[in-house]
Enzyme design. Structure first.
Site, PDB file in Angstrom:
ATOM      1  N   SER A 254       0.845  -1.182   0.000  1.00 34.94           N
ATOM      2  CA  SER A 254       0.000   0.000   0.000  1.00 34.94           C
ATOM      3  C   SER A 254       0.883   1.235   0.000  1.00 34.94           C
ATOM      4  CB  SER A 254      -0.892   0.013   1.231  1.00 34.94           C
ATOM      5  OG  SER A 254      -0.130   0.421   2.353  1.00 34.94           O
ATOM      6  N   LYS A 255       0.226   2.377  -0.040  1.00 34.39           N
ATOM      7  CA  LYS A 255       0.962   3.650  -0.091  1.00 34.39           C
ATOM      8  C   LYS A 255       1.907   3.814   1.101  1.00 34.39           C
ATOM      9  CE  LYS A 255      -1.651   6.750  -2.998  1.00 34.39           C
ATOM     10  NZ  LYS A 255      -3.062   7.033  -2.869  1.00 34.39           N
TER      11      LYS A 255
END
Ligand code: GLU
Length: 490
Positions: A254-255
């Site tokens: 994820s980010k």
């Protein structure tokens, strides 16, 4: 004749194009190119709230940038279009009418509130939440009553009870699901738009897709899709669900871990060859030890049998290394083009340079090609040619200038350089030799202080290459500055 391989990439244009999507596209593309098949690009834009034309453009541009082309689909057309799902609503409707007429699907008038109440009740009883079939057997009168109330129905597929649904997966083997865990699911929403699990089946069938290769996230959707295949009497394609991509800490990528969109990597100056190579290794590997390869080489070797079942770890260091290897392989012209936007942004060039200035810029930029892993790192590697602002990288570097012989080295080198008619590589090299021999010093005693005095670092490009590019004036300024900082006089 063996059957032609037809694969598809079917993104939902609902946001930045994720590297996971690019990896799915790549595996499909490699398979199609390897087997002389066809690659279809279909846009699954039925999520009206989240789909945007910008996202679609972004996906197409990213695919092209990565060098993946498609034989049929949006923009290029083909025999089984249209290739936007929202342009296919009448096609889905035909099949829905058929399912309704055959009693395989039915109208459901439950409101979102009623469905939520049912869900909560099931959860309370410790049961798996699913639709329990309240509207499965409505009488015409009940339907008429709901219609009169103005309720807009959705359409659900009748899911048979007590059935084992087996996904024969090329990557994961046979994966079993129980139909009792599924419940009658919505195939057409109350606004008349089909759900993903429904439209995808009709499209894959009508587009003659032979292999559905997609991310593991979709594995749990596949039993629903198999039920739709059954209900419509369609022949099933082969499925292959490629592993999740995890961050270095083995949680879902994820980010939090770093950039996740293809665009972010493009903007940082990663190159398609590097990113493709890295993405290909997320779940696949060619035979042997080879880690650096071109897409042509990957096409030759690609096979789904060698796609791994275990999760792929997104190793940022490895990406940098791989990208760096591909940067080394670029032509100087291509590397210059890669550098340009970063150099402009750093204020080191305008992009309008010509003549001598341009030639100088090309040489300066070329010095970074062996030193960087991606484009955004270029300006810092060439900063010394543009400004005299620098610090010693660490104490150790500063200490180099404290050596007793340093003033002598720098003074003699300055004199030698000043005596040259022009600074060029060989002449500068000659100066270093003279300084070393004339003062009976070791190479290190000459090169290291000069390097530190000029750059603040103990490592960097070859000095005889650097000095002519820097020019005498800047060389002298930087030496003076370093010495002042180190508190030494010449
Ligand atoms: N539109 C779906 C997605 O973007 C496609 C999944 C599939 O390949 O079936 O995730």
């Amino acid at each position: 004749m063996t059957q032609e391989i037809r694969v598809r990439f079917a993104p939902s244009p609902t946001g930045p194009f994720h590297i996971g999507g690019a990896r799915s596209a790549l595996f499909n593309w490699l398979l199609a190119r390897k087997l002389g098949g066809k690659m279809v690009l279909r846009i699954e834009d039925t999520d009206r709230k989240r789909s945007t034309p910008e996202s679609e453009e972004n996906i197409k541009a990213a695919l092209k940038w990565l060098g993946m082309d498609w034989d049929e689909g949006v923009d290029v057309g083909g025999p089984y279009g249209p290739y936007h799902q929202m342009e296919r609503l009448d096609i889905y409707k035909k099949f829905t009418d058929q399912l309704l007429a055959e009693g395989k699907a039915y109208y459901c008038y439950c409101t979102p509130e009623e469905l939520e109440a049912e869900r909560q009740a099931l959860l309370k009883e410790g049961k798996m939440p699913r639709y329990m079939g309240k509207c499965r057997n409505l009488t015409p009168e009940q339907r008429a009553q709901y219609e009169a109330e103005g309720r807009k129905p959705s359409i659900r597929l009748k899911v048979p009870a007590d059935e084992k649904i087996v996904v024969h997966d090329l990557v994961r083997g046979d994966v079993e699901f129980d139909s009792n865990g599924i419940g009658d699911f919505v195939i057409v929403k109350s606004d008349g738009i089909p759900t993903y699990n429904y439209a995808v089946v009709i499209d894959d069938h009508l587009m003659h897709i032979t292999h559905v290769i997609r991310a593991e996230e979709h594995l749990s959707n596949t039993p629903r899709q198999l039920l739709v295949y059954e209900a419509l009497g369609f022949e099933k394609p082969v499925f292959g669900h490629i592993s999740l991509i995890l961050g270095p800490d083995h949680t879902k990528m994820s980010k939090r871990h770093g950039a996740t969109s293809v665009d972010a990597y493009r903007q940082k100056g990663y190159i398609p060859e590097g990113l493709d190579n890295f993405l290909a290794l997320l779940g696949w590997a060619p035979s042997g030890e080879k880690e650096i390869f071109t897409m042509d080489e990957a096409i030759k070797e690609f096979s789904l049998e060698h796609v791994a079942k275990n999760p792929a770890i997104f190793d940022f260091k490895k990406l940098d290394w791989i990208n760096g290897q591909h940067i080394r392989r670029m032509t100087p012209e291509k590397f210059f083009e890669l550098a340009k936007p970063f150099m402009i942004q750093a204020g080191y060039m305008t992009g309008d340079e010509t003549g001598e200035k341009l030639e100088w810029l090309k040489k300066v930029i070329a010095t970074a090609q062996t030193q960087v892993d991606y484009g955004a790192q270029i300006p810092e590697k060439v900063a010394m040619y543009f400004s005299d602002d620098f610090d010693f990288e660490n104490e150790e570097a500063a200490a180099v200038l404290k050596e007793e012989t340093v003033p002598l080295v720098l003074r003699s080198l300055k004199a030698e350089l000043e005596a040259l008619p022009a600074l060029d590589h060989d002449a500068v090299k000659g100066c270093f030799k003279k300084v070393q021999k004339g003062n009976k010093l070791k190479g290190q005693q000459v090169y290291m202080p000069v390097r530190v005095a000029l750059t603040g670092n103990q490592h960097g490009p070859e000095l005889a290459e650097m000095i002519p590019l820097m020019g005498l004036e800047r060389v002298e300024k930087r030496i003076a500055k370093s010495l002042a900082k180190a508190g030494i006089g010449l």
